[in-house]
Design a protein around this motif. Structure first.
Motif, PDB file in Angstrom:
ATOM      1  N   VAL A   1       0.833  -1.201   0.000  1.00 49.72           N
ATOM      2  CA  VAL A   1       0.000   0.000   0.000  1.00 49.72           C
ATOM      3  C   VAL A   1       0.866   1.249   0.000  1.00 49.72           C
ATOM      4  O   VAL A   1       0.586   2.219  -0.724  1.00 49.72           O
ATOM      5  N   LYS A   2       1.954   1.248   0.767  1.00 48.65           N
ATOM      6  CA  LYS A   2       2.846   2.410   0.818  1.00 48.65           C
ATOM      7  C   LYS A   2       3.448   2.699  -0.554  1.00 48.65           C
ATOM      8  O   LYS A   2       3.569   3.859  -0.959  1.00 48.65           O
TER       9      LYS A   2
ATOM     10  N   THR B   1      -4.168   5.111   8.330  1.00 45.54           N
ATOM     11  CA  THR B   1      -4.810   5.171   9.648  1.00 45.54           C
ATOM     12  C   THR B   1      -6.289   5.524   9.539  1.00 45.54           C
ATOM     13  O   THR B   1      -6.666   6.471   8.844  1.00 45.54           O
ATOM     14  N   GLY B   2      -7.112   4.726  10.215  1.00 45.86           N
ATOM     15  CA  GLY B   2      -8.531   5.010  10.270  1.00 45.86           C
ATOM     16  C   GLY B   2      -9.329   4.490   9.097  1.00 45.86           C
ATOM     17  O   GLY B   2     -10.549   4.688   9.030  1.00 45.86           O
ATOM     18  N   PHE B   3      -8.668   3.796   8.163  1.00 47.22           N
ATOM     19  CA  PHE B   3      -9.382   3.298   6.988  1.00 47.22           C
ATOM     20  C   PHE B   3     -10.210   2.072   7.367  1.00 47.22           C
ATOM     21  O   PHE B   3      -9.698   1.092   7.882  1.00 47.22           O
TER      22      PHE B   3
ATOM     23  N   SER C   1      -8.952  10.368  -0.127  1.00 47.29           N
ATOM     24  CA  SER C   1      -9.059  11.415   0.886  1.00 47.29           C
ATOM     25  C   SER C   1      -8.002  11.267   1.985  1.00 47.29           C
ATOM     26  O   SER C   1      -7.336  12.235   2.348  1.00 47.29           O
ATOM     27  N   LEU C   2      -7.822  10.047   2.477  1.00 48.15           N
ATOM     28  CA  LEU C   2      -6.898   9.824   3.591  1.00 48.15           C
ATOM     29  C   LEU C   2      -5.433   9.876   3.169  1.00 48.15           C
ATOM     30  O   LEU C   2      -4.564  10.179   3.988  1.00 48.15           O
ATOM     31  N   THR C   3      -5.151   9.577   1.890  1.00 45.23           N
ATOM     32  CA  THR C   3      -3.755   9.561   1.421  1.00 45.23           C
ATOM     33  C   THR C   3      -3.400  10.803   0.616  1.00 45.23           C
ATOM     34  O   THR C   3      -2.253  10.944   0.180  1.00 45.23           O
TER      35      THR C   3
ATOM     36  N   MET D   1      -5.875  -2.274   5.777  1.00 41.81           N
ATOM     37  CA  MET D   1      -5.411  -0.972   5.306  1.00 41.81           C
ATOM     38  C   MET D   1      -4.827  -0.176   6.465  1.00 41.81           C
ATOM     39  O   MET D   1      -3.836   0.537   6.308  1.00 41.81           O
ATOM     40  N   HIS D   2      -5.430  -0.327   7.635  1.00 37.57           N
ATOM     41  CA  HIS D   2      -4.927   0.360   8.827  1.00 37.57           C
ATOM     42  C   HIS D   2      -3.510  -0.116   9.163  1.00 37.57           C
ATOM     43  O   HIS D   2      -2.612   0.691   9.428  1.00 37.57           O
TER      44      HIS D   2
END
Length: 319
Positions: free
Chosen positions: A132-133, A237-239, A166-168, A231-232
């Motif tokens: 994912v990173k 974080t928080g996904f 949104s989170l990334t 995903m977390h």
């Protein structure tokens, strides 16, 4: 006299609740026969029929993104003889549809979250990202150049990608398809680079090397693919995105009946045969308290309303 009448009514209600159920129970499923939700509902219905000695009948009411079935359930008598199997659309539709014929919280009393069905972030094997990173780094290096598939505007496969963007803080291009099958075909062919597929639909292609899986979208790892991080865990974080299923009853259903339903359904979800049927759909059984399920629904409503507004997502005309 009024006191006597009230006492008689209360005693009558208590007797009715203690004998519940004493006739067949209807379980409304807002989807057609054969899908994961339908099969889960049938597994529960079969076991509850055995437990209660009363038939639990599946009533398939597909259409309008589960709104048809939900409306029928909301307008049913609050006597415990109509159950409704809700799914993730229950908390997504209010943000996509301006005038629902029911309130998703006020019209229902939660019983329990039955099962969670994770999505999996998958990429075409040609994409230069094995985590994912690495995918985030690639998307940030090539803003707008990565395409992600969905199986339709506003559903979980679409919203998972929007939440990821949104989170990334990444920019990617949405390519909606008519179904999950078309989306899977497209990513295998390289028309798009990534897709938040339902895990059962993706697993055969992951195992066959046609897709590379990077993570699952639930907060817990999936028993169907325990090697995949969440995903977390993978750094987002928080996904959390889950294609969940849970049991609701019409608001006003007596508390004693709701409590019995919770006890019996939670016990049913612990049955080895039921658990194996749920696992066969790539899902994980849950079975929590009514209060926990209610809190979950509240969080999901807020999360999707915020995301849908920020992303400017509009429902498709055929809705």
């Amino acid at each position: 006299m009024a006191t006597i009448a009230c006492t008689v009514i209360t005693a009558s209600q208590a007797t009715a609740q203690s004998s519940y159920p004493d006739k067949p129970v209807r379980l409304i499923v807002g989807a057609g026969p054969g899908g994961s939700g339908d099969l889960l509902g049938r597994a529960l219905a079969q076991k509850l029929t055995e437990l209660w000695g009363q038939q639990v009948v599946i009533d398939n009411r597909p259409g309008a993104g589960t709104i048809i079935g939900t409306t029928i359930a909301a307008k049913s008598a609050p006597d415990g003889y109509t159950l409704f199997q809700a799914n993730a659309a229950h908390t997504i539709n209010p943000a996509l549809t301006r005038e629902l014929p029911y309130d998703p919280q006020r019209a229902f009393t939660p019983v329990t979250l039955s099962a969670e069905l994770p999505n999996a972030l998958v990429v075409n094997p040609g994409v230069a990202a094995r985590s994912v990173k690495e995918l985030i780094a690639l998307a940030q290096a090539k803003p707008g150049q990565l395409n992600f598939a969905s199986s339709g505007i506003g559903n979980a496969t679409h919203l998972a990608a929007e939440l990821f963007r949104s989170l990334t803080h990444t920019q990617m291009t949405h390519v909606p398809y008519k179904s999950g099958g078309f989306a899977i075909t497209a990513i295998i062919a390289g028309e798009v680079q990534l897709y938040f597929a339902t895990l059962p639909s993706a697993l055969p292609h992951i195992n066959g090397g046609r897709l590379r899986a990077l993570a699952v979208t639930t907060m817990r790892r999936s028993s169907a693919a325990p090697q995949l991080p969440t995903m977390h865990e993978a750094g987002v974080t928080g996904f959390e995105v889950t294609s969940w299923y849970g049991i609701l009853v019409p608001a006003g259903t007596p508390a004693a009946i709701v409590a019995k339903l919770n006890r019996d359904i939670v016990a049913t979800l612990k049955d080895p045969n039921v658990r194996s049927q749920i696992a066969a759909q790539g899902a994980d059984p849950v079975g929590n308290s009514a209060a926990e399920f209610n809190a979950f629904i509240s969080r999901e409503l807020v999360k999707w309303a915020k995301l849908i507004k920020e992303a400017g997502i509009k429902a498709e005309p055929n809705g």
